[in-house]
Design an enzyme around this catalytic site. Structure first.
Site, PDB file in Angstrom:
ATOM      1  N   SER A  41       0.846  -1.200   0.000  1.00 22.96           N
ATOM      2  CA  SER A  41       0.000   0.000   0.000  1.00 22.96           C
ATOM      3  C   SER A  41       0.877   1.243   0.000  1.00 22.96           C
ATOM      4  O   SER A  41       2.104   1.173   0.112  1.00 22.96           O
ATOM      5  CB  SER A  41      -0.911   0.006   1.226  1.00 22.96           C
ATOM      6  OG  SER A  41      -0.175   0.351   2.387  1.00 22.96           O
ATOM      7  N   SER A  43       0.952   3.563   2.332  1.00 25.42           N
ATOM      8  CA  SER A  43       0.983   4.161   3.669  1.00 25.42           C
ATOM      9  C   SER A  43       2.359   4.662   4.090  1.00 25.42           C
ATOM     10  O   SER A  43       2.472   5.441   5.029  1.00 25.42           O
ATOM     11  CB  SER A  43       0.467   3.156   4.711  1.00 25.42           C
ATOM     12  OG  SER A  43       1.382   2.100   4.886  1.00 25.42           O
ATOM     13  N   LYS A 104       5.450  -0.110   9.252  1.00 24.60           N
ATOM     14  CA  LYS A 104       5.288   1.276   9.682  1.00 24.60           C
ATOM     15  C   LYS A 104       6.588   1.720  10.347  1.00 24.60           C
ATOM     16  O   LYS A 104       7.532   0.948  10.495  1.00 24.60           O
ATOM     17  CB  LYS A 104       4.141   1.422  10.687  1.00 24.60           C
ATOM     18  CG  LYS A 104       2.801   0.866  10.236  1.00 24.60           C
ATOM     19  CD  LYS A 104       2.136   1.667   9.133  1.00 24.60           C
ATOM     20  CE  LYS A 104       0.800   1.059   8.734  1.00 24.60           C
ATOM     21  NZ  LYS A 104       0.207   1.755   7.562  1.00 24.60           N
ATOM     22  N   SER A 195      -2.779   6.295   6.196  1.00 28.49           N
ATOM     23  CA  SER A 195      -2.119   5.207   6.915  1.00 28.49           C
ATOM     24  C   SER A 195      -2.979   4.749   8.089  1.00 28.49           C
ATOM     25  O   SER A 195      -3.292   5.542   8.987  1.00 28.49           O
ATOM     26  CB  SER A 195      -0.751   5.670   7.433  1.00 28.49           C
ATOM     27  OG  SER A 195      -0.160   4.662   8.244  1.00 28.49           O
TER      28      SER A 195
END
Length: 248
Positions: A41, A43, A104, A195
């Site tokens: 993705s 994010s 992350k 996100s």
């Protein structure tokens, strides 16, 4: 049995042994050292893009059950543990569904108080240094026709990286204060307005759920292309991203 048949049988057996040894070596490397990971993705834009392939260091934080294939429940916690550092880009298992991998950045350590106010990250009531450094043009489905402001954040430990701010009034730009529990971490994506992270449903991430630290990109291709579509490589490979750090 003729000599020819014996030679063929011996050669086949040798090939099988070599294949088994190669597979075992691959499993050991993937389990204990480096695991390949692809970015699913946007994010973490613009640090990491859809179509990036990177290696995750399994030994950076030690080993938990999530370091092993199929996550067998052989032991709890971590062994040979080393704590994630503020600013690390890390892969972890989603606490609410450990079958899913997320990637992350670590922004909050155990005991920290984390809050976002008007788009600015605060750690223990201190604003993280943030300065606008330019703009970014997303590619593919993330391109909404306008450039996105880019900000450089510098954490208290000196780790510096860029973030995107698509919308100055998004739901994640003003949050409540989060107190990070012992043994847990607060994670955020660099693409702050796109996100799902610890500000939302992800919540605090236990140390046990960490898979490893992102290290280096080894391959990158435009998000709409498959690495198997070799005929698209001349136009779609992002060669400038090969062997780039996955941290910033």
């Amino acid at each position: 049995m003729s000599e020819t048949s014996k030679d063929k049988s011996s050669g086949l057996w040798e090939n099988i042994k070599v294949l088994v040894q190669a597979l075992l070596l691959a499993v050991i490397i993937r389990t204990l050292f480096f695991q390949p990971f692809s970015i699913p993705s946007g994010s973490m834009m613009s640090t990491l893009l859809v179509g990036d392939y990177l290696f995750v260091s399994k030994f950076s934080y030690g080993y938990s059950k999530y370091s092993l294939p199929f996550s067998p429940d052989l032991f709890s916690g971590r062994i040979w543990s080393s704590n994630p550092e503020r600013g690390d880009v890390a892969v972890f298992r989603l606490p609410s569904n450990p079958k899913i991998d997320y990637i992350k950045r670590v922004v909050g350590l155990p005991g920290d108080r984390i809050q976002v106010r008007d788009g600015v990250l605060y750690i223990n009531d201190e604003a993280v240094k943030r300065e606008e450094v330019g703009s970014y043009t997303p590619e593919g489905r993330y391109n909404q026709g306008t450039d996105v402001p880019v900000f450089r954040e510098t954490l208290p430990n000196g780790v510096s990286y860029t973030t995107l701010d698509i919308n100055p009034n998004s739901p994640g730009d003003n949050t409540r204060e989060f107190l990070v529990p012992e043994g847990h971490y607060f994670m955020m994506g660099d693409n702050r307005d796109n996100s799902l992270d610890s500000r939302f449903d992800v919540g605090f991430v236990p140390l046990e759920n960490f898979v490893g630290r992102a290290t280096i990109l080894f391959f990158s291709i435009a998000e709409d292309s498959s690495p198997l579509e070799i005929w698209k490589w001349p136009s779609d490979l992002r060669i400038e991203r090969f062997f780039k750090s996955a941290q910033r």
